[in-house]
Design a protein around this motif. Structure first.
Motif, mmCIF file in Angstrom:
data_model
loop_
_atom_site.group_PDB
_atom_site.id
_atom_site.type_symbol
_atom_site.label_atom_id
_atom_site.label_comp_id
_atom_site.label_asym_id
_atom_site.label_seq_id
_atom_site.Cartn_x
_atom_site.Cartn_y
_atom_site.Cartn_z
ATOM 1 N N PHE A 1 46.406 14.422 33.443
ATOM 2 C CA PHE A 1 46.121 15.825 33.739
ATOM 3 C C PHE A 1 46.870 16.747 32.783
ATOM 4 C CE2 PHE A 1 47.259 19.786 36.016
ATOM 5 C CZ PHE A 1 45.987 20.316 36.133
ATOM 6 N N PHE A 2 48.104 16.398 32.436
ATOM 7 C CA PHE A 2 48.877 17.234 31.527
ATOM 8 C C PHE A 2 48.268 17.210 30.124
ATOM 9 C CE2 PHE A 2 51.497 16.697 35.153
ATOM 10 C CZ PHE A 2 52.268 17.845 35.232
ATOM 11 N N HIS A 3 47.640 16.096 29.776
ATOM 12 C CA HIS A 3 46.895 16.055 28.509
ATOM 13 C C HIS A 3 45.701 17.006 28.579
ATOM 14 C CE1 HIS A 3 44.983 14.520 24.900
ATOM 15 N NE2 HIS A 3 43.864 14.353 25.593
ATOM 16 N N GLU A 4 45.024 17.046 29.721
ATOM 17 C CA GLU A 4 43.902 17.967 29.886
ATOM 18 C C GLU A 4 44.361 19.414 29.728
ATOM 19 O OE1 GLU A 4 40.533 17.453 30.603
ATOM 20 O OE2 GLU A 4 40.870 15.341 30.154
ATOM 21 N N LEU A 5 45.525 19.744 30.285
ATOM 22 C CA LEU A 5 46.060 21.099 30.132
ATOM 23 C C LEU A 5 46.299 21.413 28.661
ATOM 24 C CD1 LEU A 5 48.729 21.431 32.996
ATOM 25 C CD2 LEU A 5 46.352 22.202 32.993
ATOM 26 N N ALA A 6 46.890 20.473 27.951
ATOM 27 C CA ALA A 6 47.213 20.705 26.541
ATOM 28 C C ALA A 6 45.956 20.963 25.720
ATOM 29 C CB ALA A 6 47.976 19.511 25.977
ATOM 30 N N VAL A 7 44.899 20.228 25.993
ATOM 31 C CA VAL A 7 43.691 20.306 25.174
ATOM 32 C C VAL A 7 42.801 21.479 25.579
ATOM 33 C CG1 VAL A 7 41.571 19.084 24.528
ATOM 34 C CG2 VAL A 7 43.739 17.836 24.708
ATOM 35 N N HIS A 8 42.700 21.748 26.881
ATOM 36 C CA HIS A 8 41.685 22.673 27.363
ATOM 37 C C HIS A 8 42.222 23.946 28.014
ATOM 38 C CE1 HIS A 8 38.653 19.644 26.532
ATOM 39 N NE2 HIS A 8 39.333 18.770 27.252
ATOM 40 N N LEU A 9 43.487 24.002 28.411
ATOM 41 C CA LEU A 9 43.972 25.148 29.177
ATOM 42 C C LEU A 9 45.295 25.711 28.676
ATOM 43 C CD1 LEU A 9 42.930 23.988 32.728
ATOM 44 C CD2 LEU A 9 42.506 26.285 31.843
ATOM 45 N N ALA A 10 45.671 25.406 27.464
ATOM 46 C CA ALA A 10 46.946 25.912 26.950
ATOM 47 C C ALA A 10 46.985 27.432 26.931
ATOM 48 C CB ALA A 10 47.202 25.360 25.546
ATOM 49 N N ASP A 11 45.817 28.088 26.850
ATOM 50 C CA ASP A 11 45.783 29.547 26.827
ATOM 51 C C ASP A 11 46.213 30.166 28.143
ATOM 52 O OD1 ASP A 11 43.393 28.405 27.913
ATOM 53 O OD2 ASP A 11 42.389 30.349 27.750
ATOM 54 N N ARG A 12 46.300 29.381 29.203
ATOM 55 C CA ARG A 12 46.723 29.890 30.511
ATOM 56 C C ARG A 12 48.111 29.392 30.903
ATOM 57 N NH1 ARG A 12 43.779 33.034 29.574
ATOM 58 N NH2 ARG A 12 41.776 33.644 30.493
ATOM 59 N N ILE A 13 48.787 28.677 30.003
ATOM 60 C CA ILE A 13 50.050 28.021 30.331
ATOM 61 C C ILE A 13 51.209 28.666 29.581
ATOM 62 C CG2 ILE A 13 51.288 25.822 30.313
ATOM 63 C CD1 ILE A 13 48.871 25.890 32.194
ATOM 64 N N ALA A 14 52.345 28.757 30.263
ATOM 65 C CA ALA A 14 53.619 29.108 29.614
ATOM 66 C C ALA A 14 54.673 28.140 30.129
ATOM 67 C CB ALA A 14 54.016 30.550 29.916
ATOM 68 N N PHE A 15 55.583 27.749 29.262
ATOM 69 C CA PHE A 15 56.709 26.902 29.630
ATOM 70 C C PHE A 15 58.009 27.683 29.453
ATOM 71 C CE2 PHE A 15 54.122 23.022 28.217
ATOM 72 C CZ PHE A 15 53.843 22.636 29.526
ATOM 73 N N VAL A 16 58.825 27.689 30.489
ATOM 74 C CA VAL A 16 60.208 28.131 30.343
ATOM 75 C C VAL A 16 61.021 26.897 29.966
ATOM 76 C CG1 VAL A 16 62.218 29.129 31.481
ATOM 77 C CG2 VAL A 16 59.932 29.974 32.040
ATOM 78 N N CYS A 17 61.644 26.935 28.806
ATOM 79 C CA CYS A 17 62.332 25.763 28.261
ATOM 80 C C CYS A 17 63.822 26.052 28.115
ATOM 81 C CB CYS A 17 61.759 25.390 26.897
ATOM 82 S SG CYS A 17 59.972 25.121 26.895
ATOM 83 N N ALA A 18 64.645 25.170 28.659
ATOM 84 C CA ALA A 18 66.100 25.276 28.547
ATOM 85 C C ALA A 18 66.593 24.244 27.546
ATOM 86 C CB ALA A 18 66.756 25.054 29.909
#
Length: 386
Positions: free
Chosen positions: A252-269
């Protein structure tokens, strides 16, 4: 236009309807967790499928071949992954000899974020389409001997429409931060009393003093490998805190990367000597809404969770003029002291067996009154402390 001319179709995969046709119905009131790409990712990855007790059973209405209404629905063999905990109702049903499962469920799997609804063509009368969809749902449940249909995390208009169609509601609450137009994080802090402002500043300072720094990455700025890194955080958090296997598959996380990255943000520490993040939270954004979904960490630091899941996300939301932030389920005591008031969050239910219907009617008003008291207590306590 009359709904008598509509053709109903039940499909067992979101891929049996085109992305263009489905998402056209979503345009008027976007909600990322009903996006065709999101639902397909859940199904294609094996996260929401019959083997996991989430059998897709979507309902479509067409007029002369054109899709004019749709409902994302699932046949459920259990109540896991819903975040509306109806196991007690299932137990009551068992005691009176009425089957509770399978049940027909309307929600976006594993997404306890307000916004579920039936999707309708804006050129058609929404109320008429809702009524026709419910007629089809009632007939389907009768034909399959399904004893109940349930709709969770609905948006307010959907809840009102469904109550007018005779569905009964069960009150819950969510905690949602609202941005009245803050210019910066200090404006947010100014809404608290001095002792709480000091607490928040102290928590943020402790994280900085540990050497950790943050970056918020969104869209095409997210490195592809970060999605798999997020899966490791998500799965480890599920096992550590709740002791069960995670709902979302790695695919599923691969699907997010390929198809939905425009709706995703990561807070990274980040720690100074590490290239990859030591903690991450996954945010989904759409219009004036921000949703916090998953988080995890490799190292334990005081207040790291608050910074990664609340403060950095709130700061990012303020910078972009986002109005609402739903940080996800759980952590009520943490959220209410950080500016997340409780909001009513009804679920909708229809029991077809008369015995369960009578039990529901005899008890639900008292249950809802108790939940409203809980909402009032949370918000009253927050006012006292802020």
């Amino acid at each position: 236009m009359t709904t008598l001319n509509l053709e109903a179709e039940w499909i067992d995969s979101i891929e049996r309807v085109t992305e263009e046709a489905w998402n056209r119905l979503l345009e008027a009131r976007p909600y990322p967790f009903l996006d065709w790409r999101w639902l397909r990712g859940l199904e294609r990855s094996g996260s929401a499928c019959q083997a996991e007790g989430w059998a897709p059973c979507h309902l479509l209405l067409r007029h002369r071949g054109r899709l004019v209404a749709a409902a994302a629905l699932y046949l459920k063999a259990h109540s896991r992954g819903e975040f509306v905990f109806d196991q007690e109702w299932a137990h009551v049903s068992l005691q009176v000899g009425v089957p509770y499962y399978p049940k027909l469920l309307g929600m976006s799997p594993f997404s306890p974020a307000i916004g579920y609804r039936f999707l309708t063509d804006p050129d058609w009368d929404e109320t008429s389409l809702y009524r026709r969809l419910m007629i089809e749902i009632d007939d389907f449940c009768a034909g399959k001997d399904i004893q109940g249909c349930h709709f969770l995390h609905g948006d307010p208009n959907f809840v009102d429409q469904m109550r007018q169609l005779g569905l009964k509601y069960w009150l819950h609450h969510g905690l949602i931060w609202e941005n009245p137009g803050f210019a910066n994080f200090d404006d947010y802090l100014a809404t608290f009393r001095s002792h709480q402002r000091k607490n928040i500043r102290r928590e943020r300072r402790k994280v900085r003093e540990s050497g950790i720094h943050f970056r918020v990455l969104s869209g095409e700025r997210i490195p592809a490998e970060y999605f798999q890194h997020m899966f490791l955080f998500y799965s480890a958090t599920c096992v550590k805190y709740w002791g069960y296997s995670y709902y979302l598959k790695q695919a599923f996380f691969h699907e997010l990367a390929v198809h939905l990255a425009d709706r995703i943000a990561f807070v990274c520490a980040f720690e100074p000597d590490r290239e990859l993040p030591i903690a991450m939270s996954l945010l989904v954004h759409e219009g004036e809404w921000l949703f916090g979904r998953y988080w995890g960490c490799l190292e334990e630091y005081d207040y790291l969770h608050f910074e990664t899941c609340y403060y950095q996300a709130i700061e990012w939301a303020i910078q972009r003029g986002i109005r609402y932030y739903d940080a996800g389920s759980g952590g009520a005591s943490q959220k209410k002291h950080r500016g997340f008031p409780a909001r009513p969050k009804p679920s909708l239910h229809r029991f077809y067996h008369p015995i369960m219907g009578r039990i529901w009617d005899a008890n639900i008003d008292r249950i809802n009154d108790l939940e409203q008291e809980q909402i009032d207590m949370i918000n009253g306590d927050r006012r006292d402390r802020s």
